[in-house]
Design a protein around this motif. Structure first.
Motif, PDB file in Angstrom:
ATOM      1  N   LEU A 122      39.276  30.646  34.822  1.00  0.00           N
ATOM      2  CA  LEU A 122      40.726  30.587  34.720  1.00  0.00           C
ATOM      3  C   LEU A 122      41.251  29.615  35.765  1.00  0.00           C
ATOM      4  CD1 LEU A 122      41.610  34.375  34.311  1.00  0.00           C
ATOM      5  CD2 LEU A 122      41.460  32.643  32.513  1.00  0.00           C
ATOM      6  N   ARG A 123      42.061  28.692  35.320  1.00  0.00           N
ATOM      7  CA  ARG A 123      42.673  27.722  36.221  1.00  0.00           C
ATOM      8  C   ARG A 123      44.004  28.286  36.686  1.00  0.00           C
ATOM      9  NH1 ARG A 123      41.141  23.788  39.685  1.00  0.00           N
ATOM     10  NH2 ARG A 123      42.798  22.240  39.980  1.00  0.00           N
ATOM     11  N   ILE A 124      44.055  28.711  37.962  1.00  0.00           N
ATOM     12  CA  ILE A 124      45.242  29.328  38.533  1.00  0.00           C
ATOM     13  C   ILE A 124      45.776  28.417  39.624  1.00  0.00           C
ATOM     14  CG2 ILE A 124      46.171  31.369  39.685  1.00  0.00           C
ATOM     15  CD1 ILE A 124      43.809  32.936  38.576  1.00  0.00           C
ATOM     16  N   ALA A 125      46.973  27.884  39.412  1.00  0.00           N
ATOM     17  CA  ALA A 125      47.557  26.935  40.362  1.00  0.00           C
ATOM     18  C   ALA A 125      46.572  25.786  40.568  1.00  0.00           C
ATOM     19  CB  ALA A 125      47.914  27.646  41.660  1.00  0.00           C
ATOM     20  N   ASN A 126      46.094  25.601  41.792  1.00  0.00           N
ATOM     21  CA  ASN A 126      45.183  24.492  42.074  1.00  0.00           C
ATOM     22  C   ASN A 126      43.757  24.952  42.309  1.00  0.00           C
ATOM     23  OD1 ASN A 126      47.235  22.480  41.965  1.00  0.00           O
ATOM     24  ND2 ASN A 126      47.885  23.034  44.040  1.00  0.00           N
ATOM     25  N   GLN A 127      43.433  26.142  41.853  1.00  0.00           N
ATOM     26  CA  GLN A 127      42.076  26.630  42.032  1.00  0.00           C
ATOM     27  C   GLN A 127      41.537  27.206  40.731  1.00  0.00           C
ATOM     28  OE1 GLN A 127      41.891  29.887  44.813  1.00  0.00           O
ATOM     29  NE2 GLN A 127      43.594  30.985  43.876  1.00  0.00           N
ATOM     30  N   THR A 128      40.210  27.204  40.628  1.00  0.00           N
ATOM     31  CA  THR A 128      39.555  27.751  39.441  1.00  0.00           C
ATOM     32  C   THR A 128      38.842  29.035  39.809  1.00  0.00           C
ATOM     33  OG1 THR A 128      39.221  25.550  38.462  1.00  0.00           O
ATOM     34  CG2 THR A 128      37.831  27.336  37.648  1.00  0.00           C
ATOM     35  N   SER A 163      40.760  42.208  40.462  1.00  0.00           N
ATOM     36  CA  SER A 163      41.487  43.127  41.329  1.00  0.00           C
ATOM     37  C   SER A 163      42.948  43.150  40.907  1.00  0.00           C
ATOM     38  CB  SER A 163      41.370  42.682  42.789  1.00  0.00           C
ATOM     39  OG  SER A 163      42.048  41.440  42.980  1.00  0.00           O
ATOM     40  N   ARG A 164      43.667  44.096  41.465  1.00  0.00           N
ATOM     41  CA  ARG A 164      45.099  44.173  41.189  1.00  0.00           C
ATOM     42  C   ARG A 164      45.792  42.890  41.637  1.00  0.00           C
ATOM     43  NH1 ARG A 164      49.593  45.276  44.083  1.00  0.00           N
ATOM     44  NH2 ARG A 164      51.318  46.383  43.057  1.00  0.00           N
ATOM     45  N   ASP A 165      45.390  42.352  42.795  1.00  0.00           N
ATOM     46  CA  ASP A 165      45.987  41.103  43.289  1.00  0.00           C
ATOM     47  C   ASP A 165      45.714  39.947  42.336  1.00  0.00           C
ATOM     48  OD1 ASP A 165      46.983  42.417  45.491  1.00  0.00           O
ATOM     49  OD2 ASP A 165      45.364  41.796  46.832  1.00  0.00           O
ATOM     50  N   THR A 166      44.538  39.973  41.697  1.00  0.00           N
ATOM     51  CA  THR A 166      44.225  38.920  40.719  1.00  0.00           C
ATOM     52  C   THR A 166      45.168  39.007  39.531  1.00  0.00           C
ATOM     53  OG1 THR A 166      41.894  38.944  41.361  1.00  0.00           O
ATOM     54  CG2 THR A 166      42.435  37.913  39.258  1.00  0.00           C
ATOM     55  N   PHE A 167      45.445  40.237  39.071  1.00  0.00           N
ATOM     56  CA  PHE A 167      46.423  40.403  37.994  1.00  0.00           C
ATOM     57  C   PHE A 167      47.755  39.754  38.377  1.00  0.00           C
ATOM     58  CE2 PHE A 167      44.507  44.611  36.174  1.00  0.00           C
ATOM     59  CZ  PHE A 167      43.505  43.869  35.566  1.00  0.00           C
ATOM     60  N   THR A 168      48.197  40.035  39.602  1.00  0.00           N
ATOM     61  CA  THR A 168      49.485  39.501  40.060  1.00  0.00           C
ATOM     62  C   THR A 168      49.453  37.984  40.124  1.00  0.00           C
ATOM     63  OG1 THR A 168      49.893  41.511  41.360  1.00  0.00           O
ATOM     64  CG2 THR A 168      51.178  39.565  41.921  1.00  0.00           C
ATOM     65  N   SER A 169      48.360  37.413  40.639  1.00  0.00           N
ATOM     66  CA  SER A 169      48.238  35.957  40.744  1.00  0.00           C
ATOM     67  C   SER A 169      48.252  35.296  39.370  1.00  0.00           C
ATOM     68  CB  SER A 169      46.947  35.589  41.485  1.00  0.00           C
ATOM     69  OG  SER A 169      46.959  36.065  42.806  1.00  0.00           O
ATOM     70  N   ILE A 170      47.528  35.902  38.418  1.00  0.00           N
ATOM     71  CA  ILE A 170      47.490  35.344  37.069  1.00  0.00           C
ATOM     72  C   ILE A 170      48.867  35.415  36.426  1.00  0.00           C
ATOM     73  CG2 ILE A 170      46.552  35.667  34.744  1.00  0.00           C
ATOM     74  CD1 ILE A 170      43.970  36.636  36.031  1.00  0.00           C
ATOM     75  N   ALA A 171      49.533  36.560  36.601  1.00  0.00           N
ATOM     76  CA  ALA A 171      50.854  36.752  35.991  1.00  0.00           C
ATOM     77  C   ALA A 171      51.877  35.757  36.530  1.00  0.00           C
ATOM     78  CB  ALA A 171      51.334  38.179  36.225  1.00  0.00           C
ATOM     79  N   ARG A 172      51.671  35.284  37.742  1.00  0.00           N
ATOM     80  CA  ARG A 172      52.621  34.356  38.362  1.00  0.00           C
ATOM     81  C   ARG A 172      52.221  32.894  38.196  1.00  0.00           C
ATOM     82  NH1 ARG A 172      53.520  37.473  44.208  1.00  0.00           N
ATOM     83  NH2 ARG A 172      54.701  39.268  43.374  1.00  0.00           N
ATOM     84  N   SER A 173      51.180  32.645  37.426  1.00  0.00           N
ATOM     85  CA  SER A 173      50.667  31.278  37.290  1.00  0.00           C
ATOM     86  C   SER A 173      51.155  30.634  35.999  1.00  0.00           C
ATOM     87  CB  SER A 173      49.136  31.283  37.316  1.00  0.00           C
ATOM     88  OG  SER A 173      48.663  31.786  38.536  1.00  0.00           O
ATOM     89  N   GLY A 175      51.362  27.864  33.092  1.00  0.00           N
ATOM     90  CA  GLY A 175      50.395  26.926  32.542  1.00  0.00           C
ATOM     91  C   GLY A 175      48.951  27.328  32.730  1.00  0.00           C
ATOM     92  N   LEU A 176      48.692  28.631  32.703  1.00  0.00           N
ATOM     93  CA  LEU A 176      47.330  29.131  32.874  1.00  0.00           C
ATOM     94  C   LEU A 176      46.397  28.510  31.834  1.00  0.00           C
ATOM     95  CD1 LEU A 176      45.630  31.287  34.460  1.00  0.00           C
ATOM     96  CD2 LEU A 176      46.142  32.854  32.580  1.00  0.00           C
ATOM     97  N   GLN A 177      45.219  28.119  32.283  1.00  0.00           N
ATOM     98  CA  GLN A 177      44.218  27.537  31.389  1.00  0.00           C
ATOM     99  C   GLN A 177      42.944  28.369  31.460  1.00  0.00           C
ATOM    100  OE1 GLN A 177      43.620  23.297  31.903  1.00  0.00           O
ATOM    101  NE2 GLN A 177      45.726  23.020  32.599  1.00  0.00           N
TER     102      GLN A 177
END
Length: 208
Positions: A122-128, A163-173, A175-177
């Protein structure tokens, strides 16, 4: 006064409908006694249009989502491959574990790797974020029953620990790829249905 009351009722109903759309579903797995919480609707990704044409992979739930979303018939009937990604939480006696779950109705490869589980990137912001599939039997995770029914040919699922934090990060990203790596074959996908609201809704009800 009557007009005001009518508007208030309509606004309340609209708010309830919105809440229902993003409120996760919870059920008790009868075989493992685990409480499983799953997003109301998944992220859906489509194979990038510049990729080679592949057989359509579209489960019943994805097809229903397409119809409800009013997608163009020519898109739905195209040969672009679709995958669904669900966020789930498994609660076993107060211990919570989070996963991304992908129905196993995925492109197959021939030869010895025909049953290979995919790596999910998953491409989240500037990290994979590169996620390896869990090798354990789903029952060992507390998931004897598939999180969502109605997937037709998809009798198996791949689970990826997060993790729960990963859910939050994905939800806030935006243009998710997503990329699936199956036996060394990389296949890129872009958002077709945004599931950020549902994923954020699940993260919000989980313990810190």
């Amino acid at each position: 006064m009557r007009s005001f009351t009518t508007l208030f009722v309509l606004a309340t109903l609209a708010g309830c409908a919105t809440q229902h759309a993003t409120t996760p579903r919870e059920y008790l797995d009868q075989e493992t006694a685990a409480t499983v919480t799953v997003v109301s609707d998944p992220w859906i990704f489509a194979g990038k249009s510049n990729e080679r044409t592949l057989p359509t992979v579209m489960d019943d739930r994805s097809a229903a989502a397409a119809a409800m979303a009013g997608e163009r018939p020519e898109f739905v009937s195209s040969k672009r491959e679709l995958i669904s990604i669900y966020a789930i939480d498994v609660n076993r006696m107060g211990t919570h574990r989070q996963y991304l779950a992908v129905p196993q109705a995925l492109p197959r490869v021939s030869g010895e790797s025909a049953s290979a589980a995919p790596i999910l990137e998953l491409r989240i912001a500037n990290q994979t974020l590169s996620l390896q599939p869990i090798a354990q039997d789903p029952r060992e995770l507390g998931i004897a029953k598939a999180p969502v029914g109605g997937h037709g040919r998809a009798s198996q699922w791949s689970y990826f620990a997060v993790s729960r934090d990963t859910f939050t990060s994905i939800a806030r990203s935006p243009g998710l790829q997503a990329t699936l790596v199956v036996a060394g074959d990389r296949r890129a996908y872009e958002i077709w249905r945004d599931g950020s609201a549902e994923m954020a809704g699940l993260a919000a009800v989980l313990p810190e």
